[in-house]
Design an enzyme around this catalytic site. Structure first.
Site, PDB file in Angstrom:
ATOM      1  N   SER A  53      -1.487  10.814  -4.916  1.00 25.66           N
ATOM      2  CA  SER A  53      -0.025  10.656  -5.042  1.00 25.66           C
ATOM      3  C   SER A  53       0.276   9.315  -5.686  1.00 25.66           C
ATOM      4  O   SER A  53       0.166   8.275  -5.059  1.00 25.66           O
ATOM      5  CB  SER A  53       0.664  10.761  -3.674  1.00 25.66           C
ATOM      6  OG  SER A  53       0.250   9.719  -2.816  1.00 25.66           O
ATOM      7  N   ARG A  99      10.416  -4.166  -9.419  1.00 26.58           N
ATOM      8  CA  ARG A  99      10.559  -3.826 -10.841  1.00 26.58           C
ATOM      9  C   ARG A  99      11.158  -4.983 -11.627  1.00 26.58           C
ATOM     10  O   ARG A  99      10.767  -5.239 -12.767  1.00 26.58           O
ATOM     11  CB  ARG A  99      11.389  -2.548 -10.969  1.00 26.58           C
ATOM     12  CG  ARG A  99      10.617  -1.324 -10.547  1.00 26.58           C
ATOM     13  CD  ARG A  99      11.445  -0.095 -10.261  1.00 26.58           C
ATOM     14  NE  ARG A  99      10.558   0.979  -9.791  1.00 26.58           N
ATOM     15  CZ  ARG A  99      10.944   2.053  -9.123  1.00 26.58           C
ATOM     16  NH1 ARG A  99      12.226   2.219  -8.821  1.00 26.58           N
ATOM     17  NH2 ARG A  99      10.072   2.956  -8.748  1.00 26.58           N
ATOM     18  N   ASN A 114      12.709  -1.771  -5.990  1.00 24.35           N
ATOM     19  CA  ASN A 114      13.805  -2.202  -6.864  1.00 24.35           C
ATOM     20  C   ASN A 114      13.624  -3.660  -7.260  1.00 24.35           C
ATOM     21  O   ASN A 114      13.721  -4.023  -8.442  1.00 24.35           O
ATOM     22  CB  ASN A 114      15.154  -1.999  -6.172  1.00 24.35           C
ATOM     23  CG  ASN A 114      15.582  -0.554  -6.124  1.00 24.35           C
ATOM     24  OD1 ASN A 114      15.182   0.256  -6.956  1.00 24.35           O
ATOM     25  ND2 ASN A 114      16.404  -0.212  -5.149  1.00 24.35           N
ATOM     26  N   GLY A 115      13.344  -4.501  -6.280  1.00 26.36           N
ATOM     27  CA  GLY A 115      13.074  -5.904  -6.581  1.00 26.36           C
ATOM     28  C   GLY A 115      11.753  -6.085  -7.292  1.00 26.36           C
ATOM     29  O   GLY A 115      11.625  -6.928  -8.197  1.00 26.36           O
ATOM     30  N   ASN A 122       6.753   3.960 -16.498  1.00 26.45           N
ATOM     31  CA  ASN A 122       7.959   3.960 -17.326  1.00 26.45           C
ATOM     32  C   ASN A 122       8.486   5.372 -17.572  1.00 26.45           C
ATOM     33  O   ASN A 122       9.672   5.548 -17.876  1.00 26.45           O
ATOM     34  CB  ASN A 122       7.696   3.217 -18.634  1.00 26.45           C
ATOM     35  CG  ASN A 122       7.707   1.709 -18.415  1.00 26.45           C
ATOM     36  OD1 ASN A 122       7.784   1.239 -17.273  1.00 26.45           O
ATOM     37  ND2 ASN A 122       7.630   0.942 -19.488  1.00 26.45           N
ATOM     38  N   CYS A 134       0.831  -1.205   0.000  1.00 27.60           N
ATOM     39  CA  CYS A 134       0.000   0.000   0.000  1.00 27.60           C
ATOM     40  C   CYS A 134       0.865   1.256   0.000  1.00 27.60           C
ATOM     41  O   CYS A 134       1.278   1.738   1.072  1.00 27.60           O
ATOM     42  CB  CYS A 134      -0.923   0.001   1.214  1.00 27.60           C
ATOM     43  SG  CYS A 134      -2.028  -1.432   1.317  1.00 27.60           S
ATOM     44  N   GLY A 136      -7.918 -11.214 -37.164  1.00 25.88           N
ATOM     45  CA  GLY A 136      -9.168 -11.120 -36.419  1.00 25.88           C
ATOM     46  C   GLY A 136      -9.263 -12.121 -35.287  1.00 25.88           C
ATOM     47  O   GLY A 136      -9.906 -11.851 -34.259  1.00 25.88           O
ATOM     48  N   GLU A 147       4.526  -0.257 -10.358  1.00 25.47           N
ATOM     49  CA  GLU A 147       5.890  -0.360  -9.814  1.00 25.47           C
ATOM     50  C   GLU A 147       6.759   0.822 -10.273  1.00 25.47           C
ATOM     51  O   GLU A 147       7.964   0.707 -10.447  1.00 25.47           O
ATOM     52  CB  GLU A 147       6.565  -1.690 -10.229  1.00 25.47           C
ATOM     53  CG  GLU A 147       5.755  -2.945  -9.929  1.00 25.47           C
ATOM     54  CD  GLU A 147       5.720  -3.312  -8.457  1.00 25.47           C
ATOM     55  OE1 GLU A 147       5.891  -2.405  -7.617  1.00 25.47           O
ATOM     56  OE2 GLU A 147       5.511  -4.475  -8.139  1.00 25.47           O
ATOM     57  N   ASN A 197       5.675 -16.317 -45.542  1.00 23.33           N
ATOM     58  CA  ASN A 197       5.755 -14.904 -45.880  1.00 23.33           C
ATOM     59  C   ASN A 197       6.985 -14.299 -45.215  1.00 23.33           C
ATOM     60  O   ASN A 197       7.116 -14.299 -43.995  1.00 23.33           O
ATOM     61  CB  ASN A 197       4.478 -14.198 -45.402  1.00 23.33           C
ATOM     62  CG  ASN A 197       4.456 -12.726 -45.753  1.00 23.33           C
ATOM     63  OD1 ASN A 197       5.251 -11.952 -45.243  1.00 23.33           O
ATOM     64  ND2 ASN A 197       3.517 -12.337 -46.623  1.00 23.33           N
TER      65      ASN A 197
END
Length: 417
Positions: free
Chosen positions: A167, A279, A276-277, A403, A161, A377, A400, A314
């Site tokens: 924020s 991420r 950090n972990g 970006n 949390c 599709g 986390e 292709n």
């Protein structure tokens, strides 16, 4: 499905509910051996075994139910408890409180493998693991032994949390307050977008015990059922539907001082070290989704015919598939490099974690999205797994630390240097 003309798929047990998933025991059955080994290159024998166990669990216990969990918004607690029996409830937590005591690289390998079976569920497990690690690392002996064993076994589940309605990226401006009264804190405020909120048992909460800014933030561990702790409505999300998301609300919530992790004012540091972990973990989940999507695209190009021949003939599509695989391997190398740096406590670990999260989540979303495009599709139908990987992985570029924030961290590091 039978009749596809793809022997690897026809020989596979009918585990998944989607056409073309092609899972077999030990991994992804439709992946050629020379490609399958790319995810194991450079690993120790123990790490290859961790990977195999996790891939097998993903194939048998997660992939067959991934679509149902998504559609019915099921939080698969019993499946996660089975994963915990394999040591996946506290992967990088110390063994004396029930953890597996593995490295950050081991953890990344495991989360990548599990994510091939269900990215949403694995992502929640990664958050749970982060919370247990925070208690294990920053808690005192009494706290470690009170909370960690039941969390490592996933008898109980944890939520992190930090984010609030006002924020998000500016986490240090959080407003949830904890006023000290004798041997308790009285919490008031709320948290937003909390994974597991309302269904989980333990809440690792960042709150303001002092003045403004990061130095005024402390970390408290709350338990479901505490007076004054309540939850908002269950959010309706694009993806990540196998884990509930709710606001967590504190109204004169009384928490013992003995539930504080570390010292007053240490909370923001604890939160950032956890992230950090986190991420690396979420980047690893992105790798698993991209890995699965490359295989789905590979299979679809092989069995789908247009203009009288398979799409695989292709050259444009061949080149796109090659680019997808190359980007996946590059992202994996970045994530594993960051995991080693964090494990070794290197000075550049935080910025490498930010780089890895940025690169891997961006690239892996692009891979999944390209895989959907290759399905045409069919890729837009919920009968096909690729669309769920796209939906589940999209949020990895946001949580986390967005970006954009990862770019800020990297740029700040470069300019300060």
């Amino acid at each position: 499905p039978a009749g596809t003309g793809c022997p690897e798929v026809e020989d596979a047990p009918s585990l998944p509910s989607w056409p073309g998933l092609g899972l077999v025991e030990g991994g992804w059955g439709s992946l050629p051996t020379q490609t399958r080994t790319l995810s194991s290159t450079g690993l120790t024998e123990d790490q290859k075994e961790f990977q195999k166990v996790a891939l097998d669990f993903a194939a048998k216990e997660m992939a067959p139910y991934m679509a149902e969990w998504d559609e019915k918004e099921i939080f698969p607690v019993e499946t996660m408890r089975k994963a915990a029996q394999l040591g996946f409830g506290g992967i990088y937590v110390k063994p004396d409180v029930g953890g597996s005591g593995l490295s950050r690289l081991d953890t990344s390998i495991i989360f990548e493998a599990l994510s091939t079976g269900c990215t949403s569920t694995t992502a929640y497990m990664s958050i749970h693991n982060m919370c247990v690690w925070m208690i294990d690392t920053f808690g005192n002996e009494e706290q470690r032994r009170r909370f960690c064993p039941s969390l490592c076994s996933m008898e109980k589940f944890a939520s992190y949390c930090l984010t609030e309605p006002g924020s998000g990226s500016d986490a240090a401006s959080l407003l949830t307050s904890a006023q000290k009264k004798g041997d308790t804190y009285v919490l008031n405020g709320s948290k937003a977008f909390i994974s597991g909120g309302g269904d989980t048992d333990v809440y690792v909460v960042m709150c303001r015990t002092g003045g403004p800014g990061p130095k005024g933030i402390s970390c408290l561990v709350l338990e479901k059922g505490m007076p004054g702790l309540s939850f908002g409505k269950k959010e309706k999300k694009v993806g990540w539907n196998s884990q509930p998301t709710r606001a967590v609300i504190f109204e004169d919530c009384v928490v013992p001082v003995g539930n504080r992790l570390g010292a007053e004012g240490q909370g923001f540091s604890i939160a950032m070290q956890g992230l950090n972990g986190g991420r690396i973990n979420i980047a690893s989940c992105s790798l698993g989704a991209a890995h699965a999507s490359v295989l789905l695209a590979q299979e679809h190009l092989t069995v789908r015919k247009q203009f009288g021949e398979p799409l695989a003939s292709n050259q444009y599509l061949q080149f796109r598939l090659a680019e997808m695989a190359t980007r996946l391997v590059a992202a994996r190398l970045m994530v594993r490099n960051a995991a080693r740096a964090l494990q070794d406590g290197r000075e550049d670990a935080a910025v490498l974690c930010s780089m890895a999260k940025l690169f891997a989540t961006d690239e892996c979303f692009g891979i999944c999205n390209q895989a959907l495009q290759m399905h045409g599709g069919y890729g837009y139908l919920k009968d096909y797994a690729v669309q769920q990987f796209v939906r589940d992985i999209r949020v990895h570029q946001i949580l986390e630390g967005t970006n954009e924030v990862m770019r800020m961290i990297v740029a700040r590091n470069l300019l300060q240097s």
